[in-house]
Design a protein around this motif. Structure first.
Motif, PDB file in Angstrom:
ATOM      1  N   LEU A  29      68.852  29.181  29.036  1.00  0.00           N
ATOM      2  CA  LEU A  29      70.187  29.122  27.965  1.00  0.00           C
ATOM      3  C   LEU A  29      70.130  27.981  28.084  1.00  0.00           C
ATOM      4  N   PRO A  30      70.085  27.233  26.677  1.00  0.00           N
ATOM      5  CA  PRO A  30      70.037  25.566  27.116  1.00  0.00           C
ATOM      6  C   PRO A  30      71.397  25.544  25.897  1.00  0.00           C
ATOM      7  N   ASN A  70      72.483  18.902  22.730  1.00  0.00           N
ATOM      8  CA  ASN A  70      71.305  18.746  23.068  1.00  0.00           C
ATOM      9  C   ASN A  70      70.195  19.443  22.247  1.00  0.00           C
ATOM     10  N   LYS A  71      69.955  18.650  21.025  1.00  0.00           N
ATOM     11  CA  LYS A  71      69.343  19.588  20.191  1.00  0.00           C
ATOM     12  C   LYS A  71      68.340  19.950  20.022  1.00  0.00           C
ATOM     13  N   GLU A  73      66.512  19.863  23.139  1.00  0.00           N
ATOM     14  CA  GLU A  73      66.750  21.059  23.979  1.00  0.00           C
ATOM     15  C   GLU A  73      66.300  22.322  23.425  1.00  0.00           C
ATOM     16  N   VAL A  74      67.680  22.669  22.941  1.00  0.00           N
ATOM     17  CA  VAL A  74      67.396  23.805  22.417  1.00  0.00           C
ATOM     18  C   VAL A  74      66.241  23.769  21.820  1.00  0.00           C
ATOM     19  N   GLU A  75      65.195  23.145  20.973  1.00  0.00           N
ATOM     20  CA  GLU A  75      64.712  23.386  19.802  1.00  0.00           C
ATOM     21  C   GLU A  75      63.372  23.634  20.658  1.00  0.00           C
ATOM     22  N   ASN A  76      63.350  23.518  21.275  1.00  0.00           N
ATOM     23  CA  ASN A  76      62.013  23.357  22.600  1.00  0.00           C
ATOM     24  C   ASN A  76      61.864  24.360  23.059  1.00  0.00           C
ATOM     25  N   TRP A  77      63.527  25.345  23.904  1.00  0.00           N
ATOM     26  CA  TRP A  77      63.477  26.405  24.336  1.00  0.00           C
ATOM     27  C   TRP A  77      63.418  27.648  23.411  1.00  0.00           C
ATOM     28  N   LEU A  78      63.481  27.307  22.238  1.00  0.00           N
ATOM     29  CA  LEU A  78      63.572  28.434  21.794  1.00  0.00           C
ATOM     30  C   LEU A  78      61.576  28.394  20.806  1.00  0.00           C
TER      31      LEU A  78
END
Ligand SMILES: [Zn+2]
Length: 99
Positions: A29-30, A70-71, A73-78
Motif C-alpha cells: 500500500l502506497p 507520492n501521488k 506512486e498511488v496512481e500507479n498502484w491503483l
C-alpha cells in the motif's frame, strides 16, 4: 480421502498463505488503509452527483486535498490493481480492502 490430520494440515497451510498474502498486500500500500477508506468515501459521494469521466480526476483531487506527496506512486498502484478511473477505484479497489 485425506484423513483428519491431513485436512487440518491443509487448512493450516491455506491460513498461512492467506496471512502472507494479506501482509504482502498491506506492505504494497502506497498510503495508509485509513486514507484509502477516506478516498472511497470521497469518491462515493462525488460519484453520486458527477459521472466518472474515465480518468482519475477525483482521486487526484483527493490526493491533493490530503497533501499526499507520492501521488504518482498511488496512481500507479491503483492502475496495477485495476483502478484506471474514479469509478473503477471504487468498484475494483474498495473490495480489496474488505475482509
Ligand atoms: Zn470510470
Amino acid at each position: 480421502m485425506p484423513d483428519k490430520t491431513e485436512k487440518a494440515r491443509r487448512k493450516q497451510i491455506q491460513r498461512e498463505l492467506q496471512e502472507k498474502a494479506q501482509i504482502e498486500f498491506e506492505q504494497s500500500l502506497p498510503i495508509s488503509r485509513e486514507l484509502f477508506q477516506n478516498l472511497f468515501d470521497f469518491l462515493d459521494e462525488e460519484l453520486e452527483g458527477n459521472a466518472c469521466n474515465d480518468s482519475l480526476k477525483m482521486t487526484k483531487q483527493f490526493l491533493g486535498f490530503q497533501n499526499i506527496q507520492n501521488k504518482e506512486e498511488v496512481e500507479n498502484w491503483l492502475k496495477e490493481n485495476g483502478g484506471f478511473c474514479d469509478c473503477e477505484v471504487l468498484y475494483n479497489i474498495e473490495e480489496l480492502f474488505e475482509e
